[in-house]
Every structure is written in structure tokens, then in C-alpha cells.
Design a protein around this motif. Structure first.
Motif, short mmCIF file in Angstrom:
data_model
loop_
_atom_site.label_atom_id
_atom_site.label_comp_id
_atom_site.label_asym_id
_atom_site.label_seq_id
_atom_site.Cartn_x
_atom_site.Cartn_y
_atom_site.Cartn_z
N UNK C 61 0.83 -1.37 -0.01
CA UNK C 61 -0.02 -0.15 0.03
C UNK C 61 0.72 1.31 0.14
N UNK C 62 1.80 1.20 0.89
CA UNK C 62 2.76 2.38 1.04
C UNK C 62 3.57 2.72 -0.42
N UNK C 63 3.88 1.62 -0.96
CA UNK C 63 4.60 1.64 -2.30
C UNK C 63 3.72 2.45 -3.38
N UNK C 64 2.34 2.09 -3.35
CA UNK C 64 1.57 2.68 -4.33
C UNK C 64 1.28 4.09 -3.78
N UNK C 65 1.38 4.47 -2.48
CA UNK C 65 1.09 5.87 -2.30
C UNK C 65 2.38 6.63 -2.50
N UNK C 66 3.43 5.98 -2.19
CA UNK C 66 4.64 6.64 -2.51
C UNK C 66 4.92 6.82 -4.21
N UNK C 67 4.18 6.02 -5.00
CA UNK C 67 4.56 6.32 -6.34
C UNK C 67 3.35 7.25 -6.92
N UNK C 68 2.59 7.85 -6.13
CA UNK C 68 1.81 8.96 -6.78
C UNK C 68 2.51 10.04 -7.17
N UNK C 69 2.38 10.43 -8.48
CA UNK C 69 3.22 11.65 -9.04
C UNK C 69 2.95 12.89 -7.92
N UNK C 70 4.07 13.60 -7.68
CA UNK C 70 4.30 14.54 -6.81
C UNK C 70 3.56 15.87 -7.48
N UNK C 71 4.20 16.10 -8.57
CA UNK C 71 3.85 17.49 -9.23
C UNK C 71 2.69 17.09 -10.46
N UNK C 72 1.62 17.88 -10.34
CA UNK C 72 0.64 17.75 -11.26
C UNK C 72 0.15 19.01 -11.77
N UNK C 73 -0.74 18.95 -12.94
CA UNK C 73 -0.89 20.24 -13.66
C UNK C 73 -2.06 21.02 -12.59
N UNK C 74 -2.88 20.28 -11.95
CA UNK C 74 -3.86 20.96 -11.19
C UNK C 74 -3.81 20.03 -9.65
N UNK C 75 -4.13 20.78 -8.71
CA UNK C 75 -4.30 20.11 -7.33
C UNK C 75 -5.22 19.04 -7.39
N UNK C 76 -6.29 19.30 -8.08
CA UNK C 76 -7.65 18.27 -8.16
C UNK C 76 -7.08 16.75 -8.76
N UNK C 77 -6.05 17.26 -9.73
CA UNK C 77 -5.63 15.90 -10.37
C UNK C 77 -5.20 14.87 -9.35
N UNK C 78 -4.35 15.65 -8.10
CA UNK C 78 -3.92 14.75 -7.19
C UNK C 78 -4.86 13.94 -6.51
N UNK C 79 -5.88 14.91 -6.09
CA UNK C 79 -7.04 14.08 -5.20
C UNK C 79 -7.82 13.05 -6.36
#
Lengths: 191, 191, 191, 191
Positions: C61-79
Motif C-alpha cells: 500500500x505504501x509503495x503505491x502511495x509513494x508512487x503517486x506523482x508529486x507534481x501535477x497540472x492541477x491540485x485536483x488531479x492529485x485528489x
DNA sequence: CATGAATGAGCGTTCATTCAT
DNA sequence: AATGAATGAACGCTCATTCAT
């Protein structure tokens, strides 16, 4: 593996002496020098242990029944043989016999129980054995004329009664075999 | 007061069918339409209830034994009488008979138990009854010469076996009394 | 070595389906095609096996969490990314997810248990992830003004609820991802 | 009679905290200030006790669901009501709620278990409640256009997630109700 | 690596029995 | 005379775990 054998032997004795419900698995294990859970490791449960012992006893009984000589000089000899066989069985395997003759009535009420089936087969076998030799004996003139079915039942009752006396050690007479055979001879054989 | 009677009747039936250990006070009370503590109000405990029923049954048995005619035309008539008495007893009081003949072996092991005492007295009574009439019959020439004690035991075994067949409803022959008496007559009586 | 893997896989499935206390080591060994002692050869005990599986699942689970892209075009993309990540996790590793979301409460009560620690770290990670992108989004005007901490909790609740629906196969709708993302967009993004 | 109540209360709390299999009848009895057999005097068994508590909890839940006002000024008020109802339920009956939301998965696998039935009815009720007010709201223009079924599922997921946070005391924010309602309002209501 | 045999501790449950009413 | 509530002791059985092989 020795403990499994000890459990079986002990359980057989206790079931015979105290009945199924009157014997606890704890008591069996203790007297067998084992711990309680070991019973459940070797057998599915108390019922399964009981059934196993009962079936083994019945099997031994059927073996002896099958071993009776089929052709004899006289028909009465066959009667004598089956009486002797029973008295020997009770002498050699007292616990197993006691278990068979005094199986907790509760178990007999359930027609699905393995015991009921064995009991029925057992009676059938003896009845046909006796019926046959009585019929032949009467026809050949060896025996008096008498109602075959009734007489077979009476002989079974007599054998059953004698076995019980031995099992419960009630007959202080060491061996009534001779007298019993004699008793039947007078009653059956033409003079 | 009706409930006490119901408890006794129910307990007698259940003890006979399922054995002492196989019957719980709860089951007795329920099938008797009462509550469990009522059993303990009327009796000191389960053992006392069992003992009471057993003693009552034995008492009834002894009454019938005492009621057997003392003087008869022949000694064989006495044999016939005691056979008939037993078969009537089992017919009229099946539960009580079943209780007596299959009393949980556990209770018999304890020599202090009231049952052991009654059992001993019972056997003694029958043996002396049979021994006496056999002795007299042999002396008078009515019976053949035969070992008295052994023959008494054999007759008891036969009666016991017949009673059990009736109790467990195993003999599909409705009444083997005639045949049984006949069987004994041939064996005992001089021809 | 194959058996060790089978034990782990089977235990994971059974723990997820029946809970820790509801699963016996015997059942695990049988369904894994092994014998019971083998579990204790490979693991210190039932607890250790459970902990191992749980930690492995958390690690993934943590691996996948860490793999989330840090910089995205919008903040909502992160959501959107974190929602998608969870729904993919439950699809790809259903047993592990079920195990994590429904870990027997008894284990959670013990603050020393490894599970409690992982759970806390997990929440912390997600909360900081959400808090950060919400804060940035609000400051930049991408999101409406809203209480950051509360909203983070609400988003976690929503994700948790969706994951559970998938895990228990309750949502008959095959994929609610689009709708869920849409639901959040309307709520968060300035229009 | 007070002890019966104590048993129920204690069992509810322990089942909720430790799960069904993780709670022993001995523990229940001790913490309830009673003896173990008393549980079996009042209930048919551990299962029956569990089922009784579960059904009682479900009953209370359904009462609250039925008590929700049917006609409201806006459709969103109905959404708000059902959210509030759940958060009040978990506050007033924390153990019962915890029991319902975390019922041992093992029990849910069995479709015959009373819990499965109640769970199904519960979901059905909420879904139809939400579906109805969403449909009406969309038609009247109060709500945006959106997939009704998906949105209903999402709302349920959100409520479920919030309830769990409260039950496990995870949300350190004392009351997220306002924020949650607000979150939904932005997502649903036309602006 | 892997297993058959064995165990101490604890399980849910039933037992005969008691007591206040 | 009768009962609802309660109990200590024992029941059959399963548990996680160990050990010799």
C-alpha cells in the motif's frame, strides 16, 4: 500409536462397565495414560470412538459365526457349536461381549445408528442358522416335531441369557455349558 | 400431586429407554409437564427418584413372585407358572421391566446401591424357587435326573432371554409362551 | 518453499474473509495443502503469520502511495489520483485490502500491535497528502474556501466507504470512479 | 432480570470491540457480574445472544430511519437529515453502531444469517430514500444533472466512512457534520 | 523441509442442584 | 405445591503450539 491402542482398550472396558453416557472422555484418557485431546486426534469424537469399538467387536463376532463348521454329523452338533461359540466368545472377549449385549438402549432407539444395523444382521444370521438346522433335523427325524421359528427364538433367548450370566459373572457355576447342551438335547432330539 | 405422579411415570419411561445417565432432570420435567425444581421438591435428587422407581418396580415384582401358588399338582406346573408370570409382568409393566433388566451397569458396580441388593434377593428367590421344585420333581420321579443348580441357572437364563426379547420387541412371534413351556417340558419331564 | 507461499496466500484470504480469531491454523494448513506444524516452522506463530501478511499488505500500500506523482497540472488531479489509486488497489489485491480495512478490532485496541502503528502512519500520510493539496489549491484559487482538516477527513471517509463497497462487492455499479471524481470536483473546484 | 440486561449490555460492547469469535462467553459473564451458565439460561447459546443484540440494534436503526420526516422544503434537506441521523445514531448508541458496521465478516458470508438479511434491507431502504430525493431534486432543478444510482452509492459510502471514523474515534475533529453537509451541498445543489 | 503424535489451556455448553419467592 | 433465576462442576471438543523423527 501405543496410546491409541490403550485408548481403545480402555474405552471398550469402560463403555462396557459404565455405559456410553456414564463414561467421560476424560476418564478414558486418564485410565489409558493419555491426555483427553488425544482421543479427538485419533477419533472424530466420542461417538466415533464408541462406534469404532462396537464395529470392531461385531466384526470379531461375525468372524466367529462364519467360522462355525457348515457340515456336521448331526444337526444337534450345530446347535451345540453355536452355544459353545458364544460361551467362548464371552470368555475370550468379555468387554467386547458386554458392550454388545448391553449397548446403551439410547443408541438402539436410533435406527440410523450403526449398532442397530449390526444387531439386525446378527439376529438374522443366527435365526437363519438355527432355522435351517432345526428344519433339516425335524425332516430327517433327528429332532422332534416342533414350531421352528418359535424354537429358534427360544434358543436365542437361552444363549443370550447364558451369555449375560457369564458377562455379569452371575453364574457361580464355572461352566454350565455341558448342562445347557444337555438341556437342549433332551428338548430337541428324538429319543 | 398429579405432577408428582407424572414425574414418576415419565422418569420411569425415560430411564428405561435412555438409561440413567442418558436422561436429564430437565427432560423429565419437561415431558412430565412440570418444572425442574419440582423434581427436587418431591425427591431428594435424581438418584433418589431413580431409586424410588426401581424399588417400586422391584416391589411389584416381588408381589407377583409371592403370589405364585405354592402347592400345585405337578412340579412342572410351578415352572410353567414362573415363566408365565414373567411374560405377563413384561406385558403389563413394560417400562418397569425394561428398567429392571437394563439398569445402568454403573449402578450395579456399586455394591451399596439399593439395586444390587434387590438384584441379589431376586436371584436368590428365583433360584430357591426353582431349586426346590426341581429337587422335589427329581426325587418324585416327575423330572429326569439332572444337576439341579445348573438347571436352575439355565431356566433363569431362558426366562431372562425371553423377557428381554419381549422388552425390546424383538420376537416378532406374538407369544412364544406355549413353545417355551413345551421346550422346557421335553427337557425336564420324564417321558 | 511453494508451500510457504501457499500458506501465506491462503492465510491472507481466510483472515480477510473470516477474521483472525475466526480462522484456525488447522484450516489454513488444510486449505494450503500443508500440515499444521509447517506453519510454525515458517512463522513464529499464528500472530506472526498474521502480522507478516498485514505488514506485507501495508508495504504494498505504501509503495503505491509513494508512487503517486508529486507534481501535477492541477491540485485536483492529485485528489483524483489518490482516489484512483485506492480503487485500483482493491481491484488488484482484494484480499489484502479486505484484510487492511477489516482487521479484527481486537488487534487495533492494542496500541503496541504493529497494525495500529501502520494504521496511524497510513492516516497521517493521506491526511498530509490531502491537506497539502487542499491548502495549495485554496490559496491558488483552484478550490473554494473550505475548512482544510475537515475536508481531508471527509475525503478519507469517502474513499474508505468506496473501498469497502468494492471489497464487499456491494456496489453493483461496476465502476463508480468517474462519478466519485465528478462528485468531488463539483464540491471542491471553483466554478 | 437485571443480570440479563447486564449480559446484553456487556455482550454488545465486547462483541463490538473484539468481534464475535474474539469474545468468550466467560468474559461476557464476568464483566457482566454473572456466571457463565446464566447466559445459556437466558439465551439458547452464544449465537442466539449475538443475533438478539444484532437484531435489537437493527430494529433501533430502522426506527430512526422510519422517523425521518417525509416532506421537507427542499430535497437537500432530506440528504442532510439522513446524514445527521447517522451521526446521531453513532453518538447515542456507539456500541450498537460499531456492532452493525463491523459485524464479523464470517457472519456475513452466510446468506442465511439474520445479519445478511438486515444488511440487505438496510441498504435497500437507504438507496431508495436517496434515489428518490435525488431524482426529484434533479427533475425540479434543485440538483445538478448527475447519475442517480452512482451518486446514491457515493453518498452511502461517504456516510459509512464518516460513521466509521466516529465509531473508531479516528476523527479528532469533534463534529464534521457541518463540513460534510456543506461538502455535499456544493456537489449536488445547483448554484 | 516436513510430518504424525501429542499436549495445556480454553472453548461453548449441559448437568444436577439450590434458593428466594 | 410450585417456579424463575441462578450456580459450581463437569462435559465433549478445539485451540495454538511442541517435539521427536
Amino acid at each position: 500409536m501405543k496410546k491409541k491402542y490403550a485408548i481403545i482398550k480402555t474405552a471398550c472396558r469402560l463403555f462396557a462397565d459404565q455405559g456410553f453416557e456414564g463414561t467421560s472422555t476424560l476418564q478414558i484418557s486418564r485410565e489409558a495414560g493419555a491426555t483427553e485431546p488425544l482421543i479427538f486426534y485419533h477419533f472424530a469424537g466420542k461417538d466415533a470412538l464408541f462406534t469404532f469399538i462396537l464395529e470392531t467387536s461385531f466384526a470379531e463376532y461375525f468372524i466367529r459365526l462364519d467360522a462355525l463348521p457348515e457340515s456336521t454329523a448331526t444337526q444337534f452338533e450345530k446347535i451345540e457349536n453355536i452355544i459353545s461359540m458364544h460361551l467362548e466368545f464371552v470368555k475370550e472377549m468379555p468387554h467386547e461381549t458386554k458392550l454388545i449385549v448391553s449397548t446403551c438402549p439410547a443408541k438402539l432407539k436410533d435406527p440410523d445408528h450403526i449398532c442397530a444395523d449390526n444387531f439386525a444382521r446378527l439376529r438374522e444370521r443366527i435365526i437363519s442358522y438355527l432355522t435351517e438346522c432345526l428344519s433339516i433335523g425335524i425332516k430327517s427325524g433327528e429332532f422332534r416335531k416342533m414350531p421352528v421359528s418359535d424354537t429358534a427364538n427360544i434358543l436365542i433367548a437361552l444363549i443370550n441369557g447364558l451369555v449375560r450370566q457369564k458377562v455379569h459373572k452371575l453364574s457361580n457355576v464355572c461352566d454350565v455349558r455341558e448342562s445347557a447342551v444337555s438341556f437342549c438335547r433332551f428338548s430337541l432330539v428324538n429319543s
